[in-house]
Design a protein around this motif. Structure first.
Motif, PDB file in Angstrom:
ATOM      1  N   THR A 171       1.253  67.556  -4.965  1.00 16.84           N
ATOM      2  CA  THR A 171       1.176  66.197  -4.433  1.00 16.84           C
ATOM      3  C   THR A 171       0.678  65.237  -5.503  1.00 16.84           C
ATOM      4  O   THR A 171      -0.129  65.611  -6.361  1.00 16.84           O
ATOM      5  CB  THR A 171       0.235  66.123  -3.210  1.00 16.84           C
ATOM      6  N   GLU A 189      -1.362  62.910  -5.235  1.00 16.18           N
ATOM      7  CA  GLU A 189      -2.798  62.633  -5.110  1.00 16.18           C
ATOM      8  C   GLU A 189      -3.627  63.523  -6.046  1.00 16.18           C
ATOM      9  O   GLU A 189      -4.721  63.146  -6.454  1.00 16.18           O
ATOM     10  CB  GLU A 189      -3.267  62.809  -3.662  1.00 16.18           C
ATOM     11  N   MET A 222      -4.218  61.473  -9.204  1.00 15.43           N
ATOM     12  CA  MET A 222      -4.725  60.100  -9.083  1.00 15.43           C
ATOM     13  C   MET A 222      -6.155  60.010  -9.612  1.00 15.43           C
ATOM     14  O   MET A 222      -7.062  60.638  -9.067  1.00 15.43           O
ATOM     15  CB  MET A 222      -4.696  59.645  -7.618  1.00 15.43           C
ATOM     16  N   TYR A 262       2.217  53.858  -4.818  1.00 17.50           N
ATOM     17  CA  TYR A 262       0.983  53.060  -4.854  1.00 17.50           C
ATOM     18  C   TYR A 262       1.062  51.801  -5.711  1.00 17.50           C
ATOM     19  O   TYR A 262       0.124  51.005  -5.712  1.00 17.50           O
ATOM     20  CB  TYR A 262      -0.184  53.914  -5.389  1.00 17.50           C
TER      21      TYR A 262
END
Length: 175
Positions: A2, A4, A7, A166
């Motif tokens: 993922t 994320e 990040m 994002y």
């Protein structure tokens, strides 16, 4: 995989934008920092006056700096010994090997540590896996060693996914 997991907690122009005040604000007592293109340009082992001042300021504030690098021991030692900072070489980022060794060796609390690096695929991913906060910075120079060029290709693909979901990263001058 993922996005994320890639990040960063903070996105800054350069490592030296991580100030003593911002580290104290977030109760950070240890800074893990990547070597090449983060602390120093990969082709300039002497560093800059700005980098030396940054290290001096952190040390004076009682903040522990540990270089965590995928480079070989001799390369990292040669690069950092003149600055008197600790290091973990052959860190195997994006795995947590080097970070975990440093945490054990120096008795570091994860919640009091942060990883600063110029690569999503190694530095930020390793920090996420180790459960510590992270700062993505722009590379100090545009060129990379051959090993890093492969990671940059993968990183560009991941950046496209992050940007689509994002928006583009906004590189700031403070945390």
């Amino acid at each position: 995989m993922t996005i994320e997991n890639y990040m960063p907690d903070f996105v800054l122009e350069k490592a030296y934008d991580v100030t003593v005040e911002s580290l104290q604000k977030y109760h950070i007592r240890t800074v893990f920092v990547d070597l090449d293109n983060t602390l120093i340009a990969w082709n300039n082992p002497d560093g800059t006056p700005e980098m030396r001042k940054w290290l001096h300021d952190l040390r004076d504030a009682g903040i522990h700096v540990v270089v965590v690098s995928n480079n070989k021991y001799e390369r990292v030692k040669r690069a950092v010994e003149r600055f008197g900072i600790d290091f973990e070489a052959f860190a195997l980022k994006p795995f947590t090997v080097g970070i975990e060794r440093a945490i054990k060796r120096f008795g570091i609390k994860r919640e009091e540590a942060i990883m600063i690096g110029d690569q999503l695929m190694t530095d930020i991913r390793a920090a996420k896996r180790a459960g510590i906060r992270s700062v993505l910075v722009r590379p100090l120079i545009e060129t990379d060693s051959i090993n890093t060029q492969i990671n940059r290709w993968r990183e560009r693909r991941m950046m496209k996914k992050i940007t689509a979901k994002y928006g583009a990263f906004d590189y700031k001058r403070e945390m």
